[in-house]
Write a protein that holds these residues in place. Structure first.
Motif, PDB file in Angstrom:
ATOM      1  N   GLN A   1      -6.326  -7.158 -11.852  1.00 47.71           N
ATOM      2  CA  GLN A   1      -4.857  -6.548 -11.720  1.00 47.71           C
ATOM      3  C   GLN A   1      -4.243  -7.591 -11.062  1.00 47.71           C
ATOM      4  OE1 GLN A   1      -2.786  -4.901 -12.949  1.00 47.71           O
ATOM      5  NE2 GLN A   1      -4.852  -3.847 -14.969  1.00 47.71           N
TER       6      GLN A   1
ATOM      7  N   GLN B   1       2.621   1.073  -0.919  1.00 49.35           N
ATOM      8  CA  GLN B   1       3.624   0.050  -0.922  1.00 49.35           C
ATOM      9  C   GLN B   1       4.772  -0.298  -0.247  1.00 49.35           C
ATOM     10  OE1 GLN B   1       4.582   1.720  -5.005  1.00 49.35           O
ATOM     11  NE2 GLN B   1       3.206   0.794  -6.209  1.00 49.35           N
TER      12      GLN B   1
ATOM     13  N   ARG C   1      -5.104   4.238  -7.954  1.00 50.96           N
ATOM     14  CA  ARG C   1      -4.740   5.997  -8.993  1.00 50.96           C
ATOM     15  C   ARG C   1      -5.685   6.158  -9.583  1.00 50.96           C
ATOM     16  NH1 ARG C   1      -4.684  10.116 -10.432  1.00 50.96           N
ATOM     17  NH2 ARG C   1      -2.768  11.420 -10.022  1.00 50.96           N
ATOM     18  N   ASP C   2      -5.664   4.423 -10.549  1.00 51.92           N
ATOM     19  CA  ASP C   2      -6.667   4.614 -11.793  1.00 51.92           C
ATOM     20  C   ASP C   2      -7.880   4.297 -11.871  1.00 51.92           C
ATOM     21  OD1 ASP C   2      -4.444   4.438 -14.048  1.00 51.92           O
ATOM     22  OD2 ASP C   2      -3.927   2.163 -13.231  1.00 51.92           O
TER      23      ASP C   2
ATOM     24  N   LEU D   1      -0.735   5.948  -1.727  1.00 53.75           N
ATOM     25  CA  LEU D   1      -0.155   4.693  -2.332  1.00 53.75           C
ATOM     26  C   LEU D   1       1.349   4.669  -2.101  1.00 53.75           C
ATOM     27  CD1 LEU D   1      -2.872   4.693  -5.231  1.00 53.75           C
ATOM     28  CD2 LEU D   1      -3.211   3.936  -3.176  1.00 53.75           C
TER      29      LEU D   1
ATOM     30  N   ASP E   1      -1.522   9.728  -4.492  1.00 55.78           N
ATOM     31  CA  ASP E   1       0.142   8.978  -4.918  1.00 55.78           C
ATOM     32  C   ASP E   1       0.880   9.491  -3.777  1.00 55.78           C
ATOM     33  OD1 ASP E   1      -0.236   9.222  -7.431  1.00 55.78           O
ATOM     34  OD2 ASP E   1       0.068  11.157  -8.062  1.00 55.78           O
TER      35      ASP E   1
ATOM     36  N   ARG F   1      -1.123   0.365  -6.163  1.00 58.50           N
ATOM     37  CA  ARG F   1      -1.070   1.218  -7.900  1.00 58.50           C
ATOM     38  C   ARG F   1      -2.422   1.051  -7.761  1.00 58.50           C
ATOM     39  NH1 ARG F   1       2.429  -3.571  -8.635  1.00 58.50           N
ATOM     40  NH2 ARG F   1       0.867  -4.496  -9.329  1.00 58.50           N
TER      41      ARG F   1
END
Length: 200
Positions: free
Chosen positions: A76, A192, A95-96, A188, A185, A92
């Motif tokens: 990424q 950000q 999370r994955d 994160l 969430d 981002r």
């Protein structure tokens, strides 16, 4: 079959891949030689023919598990065109990453750091090395972004890097313990927000 790898290297890789999830779930102390032989279908003699001891397997497995996370994030980061976008990846992609590693027992760095602590110095040092490397990469990203005019002058890159890492690892722990990935969430979103604060 990988070209250029010996049978011994293939066997080592097989052992690492087959036991990676077990070590990540059960930890070093909780993983027995029986677990390793059962997962691989190999005898103890075959395991010890490829690794000096269980600790050596654990160290190799930690590096394997760490690289799974690193490679996901790196893919990424390479797509991001600016330093700001690269830093936002951390807000981002985890999370994955957590969804993936959650199925495999959680974050290998966090698991290893918590378990090893003072009980297994080589494993603790491996976890520390991974964290230092991660911090160094984020610091470099912030410094280059500052030079490029993307981030404000005077930003404490080390403080920001440590904060991002602490938030992410804390979020992993909170999500895992509560089995509520909504916590990640929130974390994160905070990562950000921190990155936006330093934007020029």
């Amino acid at each position: 079959m990988n070209v250029g790898t010996t049978k011994a290297e293939r066997t080592r890789n097989f052992i690492i891949e087959k036991t990676a999830e077990i070590f990540n779930r059960k930890g070093y102390a909780g993983t027995s030689m029986s677990d390793i032989t059962e997962a691989t279908g190999l005898t103890k003699g075959s395991i010890y023919g490829n690794f000096e001891n269980k600790e050596e397997v654990a160290l190799a497995v930690f590096e394997y598990n760490r690289s799974l996370v690193f490679n996901t994030v790196q893919a990424q980061l390479e797509k991001a065109e600016t330093y700001f976008e690269k830093l936002m990846v951390y807000g981002r992609v985890y999370r994955d990453v957590i969804a993936n590693v959650g199925d495999r027992g959680g974050c290998p760095i966090l698991n290893t750091a918590v378990e090893a602590d003072d009980t297994n110095v080589p494993l603790r040092l491996s976890a520390a090395k991974a964290l230092f490397s991660w911090k160094k990469n984020i610091v470099a990203m912030i410094e280059k972004g500052t030079e490029a005019g993307e981030f404000r002058q005077g930003v404490n890159a080390e403080q920001m890097a440590v904060s991002i890492i602490a938030l992410i690892e804390g979020g992993v722990m909170l999500s895992k313990v509560t089995n509520d990935y909504g916590n990640m969430d929130h974390v994160l979103a905070t990562v950000q927000a921190l990155v936006r604060v330093i934007k020029a």
